[in-house]
Scaffold this motif. Structure first.
Motif, PDB file in Angstrom:
ATOM      1  N   ALA A  68      -6.904 -13.764  32.339  1.00  9.59           N
ATOM      2  CA  ALA A  68      -7.344 -14.069  31.088  1.00  9.59           C
ATOM      3  C   ALA A  68      -8.144 -12.663  30.702  1.00  9.59           C
ATOM      4  O   ALA A  68      -8.504 -11.789  31.425  1.00  9.59           O
ATOM      5  CB  ALA A  68      -8.575 -14.980  30.951  1.00  9.59           C
ATOM      6  N   ILE A  69      -7.865 -12.376  29.285  1.00  8.09           N
ATOM      7  CA  ILE A  69      -8.569 -11.068  28.772  1.00  8.09           C
ATOM      8  C   ILE A  69      -9.430 -11.437  27.623  1.00  8.09           C
ATOM      9  O   ILE A  69      -8.697 -12.188  26.563  1.00  8.09           O
ATOM     10  CB  ILE A  69      -7.467 -10.294  28.378  1.00  8.09           C
ATOM     11  N   THR A  70     -10.495 -11.122  27.521  1.00  2.00           N
ATOM     12  CA  THR A  70     -11.465 -11.446  26.689  1.00  2.00           C
ATOM     13  C   THR A  70     -11.776  -9.964  25.780  1.00  2.00           C
ATOM     14  O   THR A  70     -12.391  -9.183  26.493  1.00  2.00           O
ATOM     15  CB  THR A  70     -12.769 -12.036  26.878  1.00  2.00           C
ATOM     16  N   ILE A  71     -11.338 -10.046  24.567  1.00  5.17           N
ATOM     17  CA  ILE A  71     -11.618  -8.520  23.826  1.00  5.17           C
ATOM     18  C   ILE A  71     -13.045  -8.565  23.393  1.00  5.17           C
ATOM     19  O   ILE A  71     -13.713  -9.408  22.651  1.00  5.17           O
ATOM     20  CB  ILE A  71     -10.600  -8.693  22.699  1.00  5.17           C
ATOM     21  N   LEU A  72     -13.757  -7.359  23.751  1.00  4.94           N
ATOM     22  CA  LEU A  72     -14.804  -7.261  23.291  1.00  4.94           C
ATOM     23  C   LEU A  72     -15.364  -6.088  22.234  1.00  4.94           C
ATOM     24  O   LEU A  72     -16.281  -6.497  21.559  1.00  4.94           O
ATOM     25  CB  LEU A  72     -15.790  -6.671  24.582  1.00  4.94           C
ATOM     26  N   ALA A  73     -14.414  -5.224  22.043  1.00  5.57           N
ATOM     27  CA  ALA A  73     -14.508  -4.238  20.886  1.00  5.57           C
ATOM     28  C   ALA A  73     -13.645  -4.711  19.793  1.00  5.57           C
ATOM     29  O   ALA A  73     -12.471  -5.303  19.821  1.00  5.57           O
ATOM     30  CB  ALA A  73     -14.142  -3.192  21.329  1.00  5.57           C
ATOM     31  N   ALA A  74     -13.800  -4.240  18.337  1.00  7.81           N
ATOM     32  CA  ALA A  74     -13.058  -4.545  17.543  1.00  7.81           C
ATOM     33  C   ALA A  74     -11.665  -4.004  17.458  1.00  7.81           C
ATOM     34  O   ALA A  74     -11.939  -2.754  17.782  1.00  7.81           O
ATOM     35  CB  ALA A  74     -13.910  -4.369  16.236  1.00  7.81           C
ATOM     36  N   THR A 102      -9.785 -14.545  23.477  1.00  9.16           N
ATOM     37  CA  THR A 102      -9.325 -14.652  24.724  1.00  9.16           C
ATOM     38  C   THR A 102      -7.997 -14.861  24.897  1.00  9.16           C
ATOM     39  O   THR A 102      -7.277 -15.863  24.395  1.00  9.16           O
ATOM     40  CB  THR A 102     -10.103 -15.511  25.263  1.00  9.16           C
ATOM     41  N   ILE A 103      -7.173 -13.807  25.582  1.00 11.50           N
ATOM     42  CA  ILE A 103      -5.644 -14.371  25.944  1.00 11.50           C
ATOM     43  C   ILE A 103      -5.490 -14.527  27.248  1.00 11.50           C
ATOM     44  O   ILE A 103      -6.164 -14.145  28.289  1.00 11.50           O
ATOM     45  CB  ILE A 103      -5.098 -12.980  25.647  1.00 11.50           C
ATOM     46  N   TYR A 104      -4.749 -16.079  27.387  1.00 13.31           N
ATOM     47  CA  TYR A 104      -4.537 -16.386  28.766  1.00 13.31           C
ATOM     48  C   TYR A 104      -3.302 -16.099  29.116  1.00 13.31           C
ATOM     49  O   TYR A 104      -2.102 -16.279  28.529  1.00 13.31           O
ATOM     50  CB  TYR A 104      -4.740 -18.077  28.821  1.00 13.31           C
ATOM     51  N   GLY A 105      -2.879 -16.038  30.478  1.00 11.42           N
ATOM     52  CA  GLY A 105      -1.690 -15.905  30.847  1.00 11.42           C
ATOM     53  C   GLY A 105      -1.551 -15.247  32.395  1.00 11.42           C
ATOM     54  O   GLY A 105      -2.625 -15.510  32.946  1.00 11.42           O
ATOM     55  N   ARG A 106      -0.726 -14.756  32.990  1.00  9.27           N
ATOM     56  CA  ARG A 106      -0.510 -14.246  34.449  1.00  9.27           C
ATOM     57  C   ARG A 106       0.050 -12.689  33.976  1.00  9.27           C
ATOM     58  O   ARG A 106       1.333 -12.709  34.093  1.00  9.27           O
ATOM     59  CB  ARG A 106       0.237 -14.873  35.215  1.00  9.27           C
ATOM     60  N   TYR A 107      -0.738 -11.621  34.094  1.00  6.67           N
ATOM     61  CA  TYR A 107      -0.466 -10.275  33.927  1.00  6.67           C
ATOM     62  C   TYR A 107      -0.575  -9.468  35.017  1.00  6.67           C
ATOM     63  O   TYR A 107      -1.695  -9.530  35.666  1.00  6.67           O
ATOM     64  CB  TYR A 107      -1.242  -9.921  32.799  1.00  6.67           C
ATOM     65  N   SER A 108       0.073  -8.449  35.144  1.00  4.79           N
ATOM     66  CA  SER A 108       0.128  -7.529  36.364  1.00  4.79           C
ATOM     67  C   SER A 108      -0.592  -6.120  36.094  1.00  4.79           C
ATOM     68  O   SER A 108      -0.748  -5.562  36.655  1.00  4.79           O
ATOM     69  CB  SER A 108       1.471  -7.460  37.015  1.00  4.79           C
ATOM     70  N   ASN A 109      -0.473  -6.063  34.462  1.00 10.46           N
ATOM     71  CA  ASN A 109      -1.203  -4.757  34.120  1.00 10.46           C
ATOM     72  C   ASN A 109      -1.393  -4.890  32.725  1.00 10.46           C
ATOM     73  O   ASN A 109      -0.509  -5.433  31.933  1.00 10.46           O
ATOM     74  CB  ASN A 109       0.241  -3.777  34.299  1.00 10.46           C
ATOM     75  N   ILE A 110      -2.666  -4.341  32.314  1.00 11.26           N
ATOM     76  CA  ILE A 110      -3.079  -4.321  30.944  1.00 11.26           C
ATOM     77  C   ILE A 110      -3.389  -3.072  30.589  1.00 11.26           C
ATOM     78  O   ILE A 110      -3.963  -2.339  31.163  1.00 11.26           O
ATOM     79  CB  ILE A 110      -4.301  -5.438  30.883  1.00 11.26           C
ATOM     80  N   LEU A 111      -3.201  -2.836  29.093  1.00 11.24           N
ATOM     81  CA  LEU A 111      -3.709  -1.392  28.537  1.00 11.24           C
ATOM     82  C   LEU A 111      -4.116  -1.938  27.269  1.00 11.24           C
ATOM     83  O   LEU A 111      -3.538  -2.468  26.360  1.00 11.24           O
ATOM     84  CB  LEU A 111      -2.526  -0.728  28.566  1.00 11.24           C
ATOM     85  N   THR A 112      -5.314  -1.390  27.061  1.00 13.06           N
ATOM     86  CA  THR A 112      -6.345  -1.780  25.840  1.00 13.06           C
ATOM     87  C   THR A 112      -6.301  -0.445  25.090  1.00 13.06           C
ATOM     88  O   THR A 112      -6.298   0.793  25.642  1.00 13.06           O
ATOM     89  CB  THR A 112      -7.431  -2.401  25.959  1.00 13.06           C
ATOM     90  N   GLY A 124     -13.279  -2.124  26.254  1.00 15.83           N
ATOM     91  CA  GLY A 124     -12.674  -2.935  25.375  1.00 15.83           C
ATOM     92  C   GLY A 124     -12.499  -4.305  25.730  1.00 15.83           C
ATOM     93  O   GLY A 124     -12.082  -5.036  24.709  1.00 15.83           O
ATOM     94  N   ALA A 125     -12.488  -4.527  26.954  1.00 11.36           N
ATOM     95  CA  ALA A 125     -12.359  -6.084  27.013  1.00 11.36           C
ATOM     96  C   ALA A 125     -12.824  -6.276  28.579  1.00 11.36           C
ATOM     97  O   ALA A 125     -13.082  -5.447  29.531  1.00 11.36           O
ATOM     98  CB  ALA A 125     -10.576  -6.278  27.422  1.00 11.36           C
ATOM     99  N   ILE A 126     -12.877  -7.804  28.887  1.00 16.68           N
ATOM    100  CA  ILE A 126     -13.360  -8.214  30.172  1.00 16.68           C
ATOM    101  C   ILE A 126     -12.133  -8.924  30.733  1.00 16.68           C
ATOM    102  O   ILE A 126     -11.373  -9.685  29.912  1.00 16.68           O
ATOM    103  CB  ILE A 126     -14.471  -9.184  30.213  1.00 16.68           C
ATOM    104  N   TYR A 127     -11.681  -8.566  32.007  1.00 18.06           N
ATOM    105  CA  TYR A 127     -10.369  -9.130  32.635  1.00 18.06           C
ATOM    106  C   TYR A 127     -10.885 -10.056  33.829  1.00 18.06           C
ATOM    107  O   TYR A 127     -11.608  -9.980  34.427  1.00 18.06           O
ATOM    108  CB  TYR A 127      -9.686  -8.077  33.317  1.00 18.06           C
ATOM    109  N   TYR A 128     -10.210 -11.169  33.687  1.00 17.26           N
ATOM    110  CA  TYR A 128     -10.627 -12.293  34.845  1.00 17.26           C
ATOM    111  C   TYR A 128      -9.228 -12.222  35.768  1.00 17.26           C
ATOM    112  O   TYR A 128      -8.313 -12.565  35.285  1.00 17.26           O
ATOM    113  CB  TYR A 128     -10.760 -13.751  34.191  1.00 17.26           C
ATOM    114  N   PHE A 129      -9.775 -12.572  37.124  1.00 15.95           N
ATOM    115  CA  PHE A 129      -8.769 -12.326  38.264  1.00 15.95           C
ATOM    116  C   PHE A 129      -8.454 -13.874  38.658  1.00 15.95           C
ATOM    117  O   PHE A 129      -9.463 -14.527  38.917  1.00 15.95           O
ATOM    118  CB  PHE A 129      -9.035 -11.484  39.049  1.00 15.95           C
TER     119      PHE A 129
END
Length: 86
Positions: A32-38, A65-75, A80-85
């Motif tokens: 999951a990725i929760t976006i913190l910054a506009a 919040t975006i849900y899924g299964r991601y191996s690499n993220i770029l903001t 800008g975001a909190i990442y949940y493992f």
């Protein structure tokens, strides 16, 4: 108590990114990725594109919040975001 459902939703930890790119720790994935910054643009590489699409510079508003299964993220910015493992 069976915690299987909690593992899928980030019980294995989270991180506030200090850089715009994040790769999960060994043996984990970003669930999951929760976006913190506009106005964050999110690029994410899916572990299985038949279940979760990869994202390519998708504009995401603050608070989503975006849900899924991601191996690499770029903001588009650090912190800008909190990442949940999982």
């Amino acid at each position: 108590m069976n915690n299987t459902s909690q593992v899928a939703l980030g019980q294995l930890g989270s991180a506030l990114t200090t850089a715009s790119a994040v790769t999960p720790p060994a043996g984990k994935t970003i669930v999951a990725i929760t976006i913190l910054a506009a106005s964050q643009n999110v690029t994410a590489i899916s572990e299985d594109t038949s279940l979760f699409p990869s994202l390519s510079a998708l504009p995401v508003p603050e608070g989503v919040t975006i849900y899924g299964r991601y191996s690499n993220i770029l903001t588009s910015s650090a912190n800008g975001a909190i990442y949940y493992f999982g």
